[in-house]
Write a protein that holds these residues in place. Structure first.
Motif, short mmCIF file in Angstrom:
data_model
loop_
_atom_site.label_atom_id
_atom_site.label_comp_id
_atom_site.label_asym_id
_atom_site.label_seq_id
_atom_site.Cartn_x
_atom_site.Cartn_y
_atom_site.Cartn_z
N LYS A 59 0.69 6.22 -9.56
CA LYS A 59 1.36 5.67 -8.39
C LYS A 59 0.40 5.79 -7.22
N LYS A 60 0.27 4.73 -6.44
CA LYS A 60 -0.58 4.81 -5.27
C LYS A 60 0.09 5.71 -4.23
N ILE A 61 -0.67 6.68 -3.72
CA ILE A 61 -0.15 7.61 -2.73
C ILE A 61 -0.67 7.22 -1.35
N TYR A 62 0.24 7.08 -0.40
CA TYR A 62 -0.12 6.71 0.96
C TYR A 62 -0.12 7.98 1.82
N TRP A 63 -1.20 8.74 1.74
CA TRP A 63 -1.29 10.02 2.43
C TRP A 63 -1.15 9.85 3.93
N GLY A 64 -0.21 10.60 4.50
CA GLY A 64 -0.07 10.65 5.96
C GLY A 64 0.45 9.39 6.61
N THR A 65 0.99 8.45 5.84
CA THR A 65 1.43 7.19 6.42
C THR A 65 2.70 7.37 7.27
N ASP A 66 2.86 6.51 8.26
CA ASP A 66 4.09 6.42 9.02
C ASP A 66 4.84 5.14 8.69
N ASP A 67 4.36 4.41 7.68
CA ASP A 67 5.00 3.17 7.24
C ASP A 67 6.36 3.50 6.63
N GLU A 68 7.43 3.01 7.26
CA GLU A 68 8.78 3.35 6.81
C GLU A 68 9.03 2.93 5.35
N LYS A 69 8.49 1.79 4.95
CA LYS A 69 8.68 1.32 3.57
C LYS A 69 8.07 2.31 2.58
N GLN A 70 6.85 2.75 2.86
CA GLN A 70 6.18 3.69 1.96
C GLN A 70 6.83 5.06 1.98
N LYS A 71 7.49 5.41 3.08
CA LYS A 71 8.15 6.71 3.19
C LYS A 71 9.56 6.70 2.60
N GLY A 72 10.07 5.51 2.26
CA GLY A 72 11.42 5.43 1.70
C GLY A 72 12.45 4.89 2.66
#
Length: 199
Positions: A174-187
């Motif tokens: 699974k691609k991990i989006y380290w430290g992102t603030d992207d709401e979609k990637q955060k759930g």
């Protein structure tokens, strides 16, 4: 070992069984096998409590071996960018007691409890620890500038969590989006809390 557990062992007749566990399965340090086990883990569950005993449990993940054993009585793990709440770290500054639960769901189906006392150190303070060259190079290679700070733990107890109820899972990429603030990637608002507050 708490007074409460000894009290219940007497009440429910498990004192002898518990004594055997303490004698054969519990250490106050990490042995070679435990150290090797931790070095292969990509996640850990963490329990903390504030000064009033209000509890919080959470999950941490990283690259293989992101929790690093400094010596048999000390380990550290990085704190990456999160939601800004600082629940675990906030508890730690009030109450240093911490419980870590490593579970291998993928190969051995076994768990390792590590209990101890935690404190927070900043990135610049890493140099004050007696880190081996191997650990320093591993941190540089795998962590880069992702950690915002670190948690250091002095170990009081380490013991097995038996495998009989641990499920076997399959690990997929699974691609991990380290430290992102992207709401979609955060759930996003998966549990519809914003809507619930309006009702």
């Amino acid at each position: 070992m708490s007074k409460g557990e000894h009290l219940l062992q007497e009440r429910y007749g498990t004192t002898k069984k518990a004594s055997t566990f303490y004698e054969n399965q519990m250490l106050n340090y990490l042995n070679e096998q435990m150290t090797e086990f931790i070095s292969k883990q990509v996640m850990v569950f963490i329990a903390t409590a504030d000064s009033s005993g209000n509890c919080d449990s959470t999950f941490r993940a990283g690259s293989v071996g992101f929790v690093r054993v400094i010596d048999k009585k000390t380990l550290i793990y990085p704190e990456y960018k999160g939601n800004g709440v600082m629940a675990s770290l906030g508890n730690i500054i009030e109450n240093p007691h911490i419980g870590l639960m490593f579970i291998d769901f993928f190969e051995h189906n076994i768990g390792l409890h590590v209990n101890g006392k935690a404190s927070i150190i900043e990135n610049r303070e890493l140099t004050s620890l007696k880190l081996s060259e191997k650990i320093i190079n591993d941190i540089k290679e795998k962590e880069g500038n992702r950690p915002e700070r670190w948690v250091i733990i002095k170990i009081d107890e380490a013991y097995i969590h038996c495998s009989k109820h641990i499920p076997m899972l399959k690990q997929i990429d699974k691609k991990i989006y380290w430290g992102t603030d992207d709401e979609k990637q955060k759930g996003g608002d998966f549990f519809k809390v914003k809507h619930s507050k309006k009702v």
